[in-house]
Design a protein around this motif. Sequence first.
Motif, PDB file in Angstrom:
ATOM      1  N   SER A  29     -10.016 -15.165  10.209  1.00  0.00           N
ATOM      2  CA  SER A  29      -9.684 -13.885   9.574  1.00  0.00           C
ATOM      3  C   SER A  29      -9.013 -12.893  10.524  1.00  0.00           C
ATOM      4  CB  SER A  29     -10.953 -13.239   9.003  1.00  0.00           C
ATOM      5  OG  SER A  29     -11.794 -12.763  10.047  1.00  0.00           O
ATOM      6  N   MET A  30      -8.895 -13.224  11.810  1.00  0.00           N
ATOM      7  CA  MET A  30      -8.397 -12.260  12.771  1.00  0.00           C
ATOM      8  C   MET A  30      -6.924 -11.898  12.560  1.00  0.00           C
ATOM      9  SD  MET A  30     -10.753 -11.060  14.719  1.00  0.00           S
ATOM     10  CE  MET A  30     -11.788 -11.098  13.249  1.00  0.00           C
ATOM     11  N   ASP A  31      -6.098 -12.877  12.224  1.00  0.00           N
ATOM     12  CA  ASP A  31      -4.694 -12.576  11.966  1.00  0.00           C
ATOM     13  C   ASP A  31      -4.555 -11.641  10.762  1.00  0.00           C
ATOM     14  OD1 ASP A  31      -3.817 -14.066  14.079  1.00  0.00           O
ATOM     15  OD2 ASP A  31      -3.122 -15.773  12.901  1.00  0.00           O
ATOM     16  N   ALA A  32      -5.328 -11.910   9.715  1.00  0.00           N
ATOM     17  CA  ALA A  32      -5.292 -11.056   8.531  1.00  0.00           C
ATOM     18  C   ALA A  32      -5.779  -9.645   8.867  1.00  0.00           C
ATOM     19  CB  ALA A  32      -6.149 -11.664   7.425  1.00  0.00           C
ATOM     20  N   PHE A  33      -6.777  -9.541   9.735  1.00  0.00           N
ATOM     21  CA  PHE A  33      -7.296  -8.235  10.159  1.00  0.00           C
ATOM     22  C   PHE A  33      -6.210  -7.431  10.863  1.00  0.00           C
ATOM     23  CE2 PHE A  33      -9.540  -5.769  13.565  1.00  0.00           C
ATOM     24  CZ  PHE A  33     -10.103  -4.810  12.733  1.00  0.00           C
ATOM     25  N   ALA A  34      -5.515  -8.075  11.810  1.00  0.00           N
ATOM     26  CA  ALA A  34      -4.456  -7.379  12.548  1.00  0.00           C
ATOM     27  C   ALA A  34      -3.330  -6.964  11.610  1.00  0.00           C
ATOM     28  CB  ALA A  34      -3.930  -8.280  13.660  1.00  0.00           C
ATOM     29  N   ALA A  35      -2.950  -7.875  10.693  1.00  0.00           N
ATOM     30  CA  ALA A  35      -1.871  -7.561   9.762  1.00  0.00           C
ATOM     31  C   ALA A  35      -2.258  -6.416   8.830  1.00  0.00           C
ATOM     32  CB  ALA A  35      -1.506  -8.801   8.948  1.00  0.00           C
ATOM     33  N   SER A  36      -3.504  -6.386   8.387  1.00  0.00           N
ATOM     34  CA  SER A  36      -3.933  -5.346   7.451  1.00  0.00           C
ATOM     35  C   SER A  36      -4.010  -3.977   8.132  1.00  0.00           C
ATOM     36  CB  SER A  36      -5.289  -5.713   6.830  1.00  0.00           C
ATOM     37  OG  SER A  36      -6.303  -5.792   7.811  1.00  0.00           O
ATOM     38  N   ILE A  37      -4.282  -3.940   9.424  1.00  0.00           N
ATOM     39  CA  ILE A  37      -4.247  -2.660  10.146  1.00  0.00           C
ATOM     40  C   ILE A  37      -2.833  -2.079  10.064  1.00  0.00           C
ATOM     41  CG2 ILE A  37      -4.379  -1.548  12.406  1.00  0.00           C
ATOM     42  CD1 ILE A  37      -6.667  -3.409  13.105  1.00  0.00           C
ATOM     43  N   GLY A  38      -1.842  -2.930  10.320  1.00  0.00           N
ATOM     44  CA  GLY A  38      -0.462  -2.476  10.221  1.00  0.00           C
ATOM     45  C   GLY A  38      -0.106  -2.040   8.809  1.00  0.00           C
ATOM     46  N   LYS A  39      -0.580  -2.784   7.814  1.00  0.00           N
ATOM     47  CA  LYS A  39      -0.320  -2.421   6.423  1.00  0.00           C
ATOM     48  C   LYS A  39      -0.987  -1.086   6.074  1.00  0.00           C
ATOM     49  CE  LYS A  39       2.082  -5.977   5.036  1.00  0.00           C
ATOM     50  NZ  LYS A  39       3.512  -5.803   4.688  1.00  0.00           N
ATOM     51  N   GLY A  40      -2.210  -0.898   6.553  1.00  0.00           N
ATOM     52  CA  GLY A  40      -2.908   0.349   6.274  1.00  0.00           C
ATOM     53  C   GLY A  40      -2.256   1.541   6.942  1.00  0.00           C
ATOM     54  N   ALA A  41      -1.764   1.338   8.166  1.00  0.00           N
ATOM     55  CA  ALA A  41      -1.104   2.426   8.894  1.00  0.00           C
ATOM     56  C   ALA A  41       0.181   2.855   8.210  1.00  0.00           C
ATOM     57  CB  ALA A  41      -0.827   1.993  10.332  1.00  0.00           C
ATOM     58  N   ALA A  42       0.836   1.909   7.510  1.00  0.00           N
ATOM     59  CA  ALA A  42       2.099   2.210   6.841  1.00  0.00           C
ATOM     60  C   ALA A  42       1.907   2.967   5.534  1.00  0.00           C
ATOM     61  CB  ALA A  42       2.867   0.914   6.587  1.00  0.00           C
ATOM     62  N   LEU A  43       0.680   3.023   5.025  1.00  0.00           N
ATOM     63  CA  LEU A  43       0.402   3.714   3.775  1.00  0.00           C
ATOM     64  C   LEU A  43       0.005   5.168   4.026  1.00  0.00           C
ATOM     65  CD1 LEU A  43      -1.681   1.003   1.853  1.00  0.00           C
ATOM     66  CD2 LEU A  43       0.721   1.615   1.490  1.00  0.00           C
ATOM     67  N   HIS A  44       0.155   5.988   3.013  1.00  0.00           N
ATOM     68  CA  HIS A  44      -0.255   7.387   3.101  1.00  0.00           C
ATOM     69  C   HIS A  44      -1.672   7.536   2.569  1.00  0.00           C
ATOM     70  CE1 HIS A  44       0.015  11.738   3.133  1.00  0.00           C
ATOM     71  NE2 HIS A  44      -0.348  11.768   1.852  1.00  0.00           N
ATOM     72  N   GLN A  45      -2.619   7.669   3.486  1.00  0.00           N
ATOM     73  CA  GLN A  45      -4.025   7.849   3.141  1.00  0.00           C
ATOM     74  C   GLN A  45      -4.497   6.858   2.073  1.00  0.00           C
ATOM     75  OE1 GLN A  45      -4.479  11.999   2.085  1.00  0.00           O
ATOM     76  NE2 GLN A  45      -4.440  12.650   4.224  1.00  0.00           N
ATOM     77  N   PRO A  46      -4.466   5.565   2.393  1.00  0.00           N
ATOM     78  CA  PRO A  46      -4.899   4.568   1.401  1.00  0.00           C
ATOM     79  C   PRO A  46      -6.364   4.751   1.023  1.00  0.00           C
ATOM     80  CG  PRO A  46      -4.727   3.583   3.584  1.00  0.00           C
ATOM     81  CD  PRO A  46      -4.124   4.953   3.686  1.00  0.00           C
ATOM     82  N   ARG A  47      -6.651   4.585  -0.268  1.00  0.00           N
ATOM     83  CA  ARG A  47      -8.023   4.682  -0.744  1.00  0.00           C
ATOM     84  C   ARG A  47      -8.745   3.366  -0.499  1.00  0.00           C
ATOM     85  NH1 ARG A  47      -7.232   7.670  -6.644  1.00  0.00           N
ATOM     86  NH2 ARG A  47      -6.313   9.616  -5.843  1.00  0.00           N
ATOM     87  N   PHE A  48     -10.077   3.417  -0.630  1.00  0.00           N
ATOM     88  CA  PHE A  48     -10.862   2.201  -0.452  1.00  0.00           C
ATOM     89  C   PHE A  48     -10.491   1.159  -1.498  1.00  0.00           C
ATOM     90  CE2 PHE A  48     -14.628  -0.430  -1.327  1.00  0.00           C
ATOM     91  CZ  PHE A  48     -14.793  -0.999  -0.074  1.00  0.00           C
ATOM     92  N   SER A  49     -10.114   1.605  -2.700  1.00  0.00           N
ATOM     93  CA  SER A  49      -9.732   0.662  -3.753  1.00  0.00           C
ATOM     94  C   SER A  49      -8.501  -0.148  -3.341  1.00  0.00           C
ATOM     95  CB  SER A  49      -9.453   1.399  -5.065  1.00  0.00           C
ATOM     96  OG  SER A  49      -8.413   2.352  -4.900  1.00  0.00           O
ATOM     97  N   GLU A  50      -7.566   0.488  -2.645  1.00  0.00           N
ATOM     98  CA  GLU A  50      -6.380  -0.229  -2.156  1.00  0.00           C
ATOM     99  C   GLU A  50      -6.762  -1.181  -1.022  1.00  0.00           C
ATOM    100  OE1 GLU A  50      -2.478  -1.545  -1.445  1.00  0.00           O
ATOM    101  OE2 GLU A  50      -3.517  -0.739  -3.184  1.00  0.00           O
ATOM    102  N   ALA A  51      -7.692  -0.736  -0.164  1.00  0.00           N
ATOM    103  CA  ALA A  51      -8.173  -1.605   0.909  1.00  0.00           C
ATOM    104  C   ALA A  51      -8.854  -2.840   0.336  1.00  0.00           C
ATOM    105  CB  ALA A  51      -9.135  -0.840   1.820  1.00  0.00           C
ATOM    106  N   LEU A  52      -9.683  -2.623  -0.695  1.00  0.00           N
ATOM    107  CA  LEU A  52     -10.389  -3.737  -1.321  1.00  0.00           C
ATOM    108  C   LEU A  52      -9.402  -4.662  -2.031  1.00  0.00           C
ATOM    109  CD1 LEU A  52     -13.109  -5.043  -1.932  1.00  0.00           C
ATOM    110  CD2 LEU A  52     -13.270  -3.586  -3.973  1.00  0.00           C
ATOM    111  N   ARG A  53      -8.391  -4.093  -2.679  1.00  0.00           N
ATOM    112  CA  ARG A  53      -7.353  -4.901  -3.334  1.00  0.00           C
ATOM    113  C   ARG A  53      -6.657  -5.800  -2.322  1.00  0.00           C
ATOM    114  NH1 ARG A  53      -1.856  -3.329  -3.703  1.00  0.00           N
ATOM    115  NH2 ARG A  53      -0.648  -4.588  -5.186  1.00  0.00           N
ATOM    116  N   THR A  54      -6.289  -5.236  -1.183  1.00  0.00           N
ATOM    117  CA  THR A  54      -5.653  -6.021  -0.130  1.00  0.00           C
ATOM    118  C   THR A  54      -6.595  -7.099   0.381  1.00  0.00           C
ATOM    119  OG1 THR A  54      -4.329  -4.098   0.548  1.00  0.00           O
ATOM    120  CG2 THR A  54      -4.542  -5.900   2.145  1.00  0.00           C
ATOM    121  N   GLY A  55      -7.862  -6.710   0.596  1.00  0.00           N
ATOM    122  CA  GLY A  55      -8.849  -7.682   1.067  1.00  0.00           C
ATOM    123  C   GLY A  55      -9.038  -8.826   0.099  1.00  0.00           C
ATOM    124  N   LEU A  56      -9.039  -8.522  -1.204  1.00  0.00           N
ATOM    125  CA  LEU A  56      -9.199  -9.570  -2.219  1.00  0.00           C
ATOM    126  C   LEU A  56      -8.019 -10.531  -2.209  1.00  0.00           C
ATOM    127  CD1 LEU A  56     -10.679  -7.495  -5.191  1.00  0.00           C
ATOM    128  CD2 LEU A  56     -11.808  -9.399  -4.009  1.00  0.00           C
TER     129      LEU A  56
END
Length: 201
Positions: A29-56
């Motif tokens: 899961s480490m590659d996905a973790f690193a990639a999702s940090i970059g994805k989260g940083a590119a968003l404007h104040q992502p909500r937990f629902s968006e984080a969970l959607r990405t995680g799913l």
Amino acid sequence: MAHVYMDVPAGVTTSMNLSATLILAFGMSMDAFAASIGKGAALHQPRFSEALRTGLIFGVIETITPLIGWSIGQFATQFVVSWNTWIAFILLAFLGGRMIAEGLRGKNSECQPVHRHGFWLLVMTAIATSLDAMAIGVSLAFLQVNILQTALMIGMATLIMSTAGIMVGRFIGPILGKRAEILGGVVLIGIGCNILYSSLA
């Protein structure tokens, strides 16, 4: 992340205990973790629902890919191990380059803040970061493991880490401003280069 390939001679079987499976799951899961940090940083104040959607999305794909590798079995082992790193590198380099280009365009124009990544963009990123799991699935075909349970554990670990990664990115994004998307692209390209380097080395 460290790439783990388990070469087991024909006719030899072994097993994995729970702790080994957990280590494998979170390692995958480490590659996905690193990639999702970059994805989260590119968003404007992502909500937990968006984080969970990405995680799913990441978690489901990371669950499926070991099962695909398991089904391929030993007949195509060398093909999978030889080519999955190149496919992952090309996909991540393309996606990272796309993010960098969009980030550079955003610096020179007034853009609406992005609150949500497109579904297919996340799917492509998830596939690119999960191809190692397919190769691991091929290796697991030689072990006495419950492949469904192992795949589900890998998927759950990826869901947790990807969701956490988006939320970490939420706090990094405002600090970086418009450079966040550029950094996210660099992170994806860096992951691809690391995968390729680890394979060639």
